[in-house]
Design an enzyme around this catalytic site. Structure first.
Site, PDB file in Angstrom:
ATOM      1  N   ASP A  22      47.479  -1.733 -27.306  1.00  6.55           N
ATOM      2  CA  ASP A  22      47.083  -2.492 -28.492  1.00  6.55           C
ATOM      3  C   ASP A  22      46.950  -1.567 -29.696  1.00  6.55           C
ATOM      4  O   ASP A  22      46.684  -0.367 -29.568  1.00  6.55           O
ATOM      5  CB  ASP A  22      45.784  -3.258 -28.255  1.00  6.55           C
ATOM      6  CG  ASP A  22      44.606  -2.355 -27.909  1.00  6.55           C
ATOM      7  OD1 ASP A  22      44.801  -1.421 -27.105  1.00  6.55           O
ATOM      8  OD2 ASP A  22      43.495  -2.580 -28.432  1.00  6.55           O
ATOM      9  N   GLU A  51      41.573  -1.606 -26.310  1.00  3.79           N
ATOM     10  CA  GLU A  51      40.836  -0.410 -26.721  1.00  3.79           C
ATOM     11  C   GLU A  51      40.398  -0.506 -28.166  1.00  3.79           C
ATOM     12  O   GLU A  51      39.297  -0.087 -28.520  1.00  3.79           O
ATOM     13  CB  GLU A  51      41.703   0.836 -26.511  1.00  3.79           C
ATOM     14  CG  GLU A  51      40.925   2.152 -26.552  1.00  3.79           C
ATOM     15  CD  GLU A  51      40.724   2.724 -27.950  1.00  3.79           C
ATOM     16  OE1 GLU A  51      39.889   3.640 -28.091  1.00  3.79           O
ATOM     17  OE2 GLU A  51      41.401   2.258 -28.893  1.00  3.79           O
TER      18      GLU A  51
END
Length: 382
Positions: free
Chosen positions: A73, A139
């Protein structure tokens, strides 16, 4: 540059960057990674939780485990028209810069990890120990259903992780000049100070929480919490937000809310920070309440097998002596370290992370892959 002229590592990085995987979306990045790892003999396991995609992959059945960890991500791009090139259309420019969201943080590192492992398993198909990958799409977001949740599952299985390399962009001036061998803890608090609302013309009938809180907040900000140590700077407290009032100029507010955060070293414990905060607030006779949120405990990897192998590999590939550091914010390494794992963060330059026009030197990814490969050799080659 044409795709054919790019190295395998940079080609893979471009493929990953081209996928708009803004937290918590993955957009097929992990599927691409899993296909590459499966071709190298990895056992692939999905650990998707809620709207977060997680990949756990292992090669080998026994012995010490070296885990590569990272996230697919990325943060939002901001206004795309502010970028000199489209953020999700990877490009290597005439200066050799790889441009695109995630180039540094951290699709470039993941590409280097994958190609390093592909090369290593070709050269050492019967390597000792195990190689693992822990990749998440959570994250940059709340980080609740990503690495943290996967680690809890691994703990329940009694899965060992001896060493872990997290691909966070650790370098500052030159590739490999800094590696992170720990991080400070993060403890946040939402403080409410209760007073009594009233008219500003009749202050004797009210209790202004702003006035009441100011001396206590000043003392909290000035407090010497600890002196740090050889690995960590002193613990610090920062007040990040203050909110009080109704918006009217003639009303004394009834409450004040303050947001604050400790970045703390291993010289202070969570309970001690809470206790000392309460003592200061009580000292000033306040009617108060704090809602605490622990984002992560401090962790430290002291010199040993992993840090020595990484430092020697950086020296062999770049000729540089690396500097271990615990500076910066939190990372998913804080969750992995709870397994008793030696954790080091090693990745490209961090100068443009989370910025418009994120970019890194494309050739640095090839050097990074070589460093990962040499580290694998030092730890797991037969």
């Amino acid at each position: 540059m044409t795709a054919a002229s790019l190295s395998p590592t940079v080609q893979l990085a471009c493929e990953l960057i081209d996928r708009p995987s803004v937290t918590p979306r993955d957009e097929g990045c992990q599927r691409l990674i899993a296909e590459r790892l499966a071709a190298c003999g990895f056992d692939i396991e999905r650990m998707d939780i809620e709207d977060v995609q997680n990949l756990w992959a292992v090669r080998g059945a026994q012995g010490p485990v070296l885990c590569f960890a990272g996230h697919t991500d990325v943060v939002p791009t901001g206004p795309e028209d502010a970028w000199s090139t489209p953020p999700f259309r990877a490009r290597v420019d005439d200066q050799g810069m790889l441009r695109g969201r995630g180039a540094a943080d951290m699709k470039g590192s993941i590409a280097a990890m994958v190609t390093a492992v592909e090369r290593f398993t070709r050269d050492y198909p019967a390597h000792r120990g195990q190689i693992a990958f822990l990749i998440t799409s959570d994250e940059e977001g709340p980080a609740l259903h990503g690495t943290k949740a996967v680690v809890e599952r691994l703990r329940e299985r009694q899965q060992r992780l001896d060493w872990c390399i997290v691909g966070e962009p650790s370098s500052t001036e030159k590739l490999g000049d800094v590696v992170k061998n720990g991080r400070r803890g993060s403890l946040g608090g939402t403080l409410t100070i209760r007073g009594k609302q009233g008219h500003v013309a009749y202050p004797h009938l009210a209790r202004n929480p702003i006035h009441l809180a100011a001396p206590a907040l000043a003392e909290l900000a000035a407090e010497h919490w600890d002196a740090g140590n050889a690995f960590f700077p002193p613990t610090s407290l920062q007040i990040s937000n203050l909110n009080a009032g109704t918006g009217a100029t003639n009303v004394i507010p009834g409450t004040l809310e303050a947001l604050f955060n400790f970045r703390f070293s291993t010289e202070s414990s969570v309970e001690d920070l809470k206790r000392r905060t309460a003592a200061i607030l009580d000292k000033h006779g306040l009617d108060w309440e704090v809602r605490w949120e622990l984002s992560g405990l401090p962790f430290l990897t002291e010199p040993g097998a992993l840090l020595d192998a990484v430092a020697a590999s950086i020296r062999d590939i770049t000729g540089r002596e690396t500097t271990p550091s615990t500076s910066g914010g939190t990372s998913d390494g804080r969750f992995i370290a709870t397994l008793g794992t030696q954790v080091v963060e090693l990745g490209p330059l961090n100068a443009t992370i989370h910025q418009v026009d994120e970019h890194i030197l494309a050739s640095d990814l090839d050097l990074l892959a070589d460093i990962y490969y040499q580290t694998l050799k030092r730890l797991l080659a037969c």
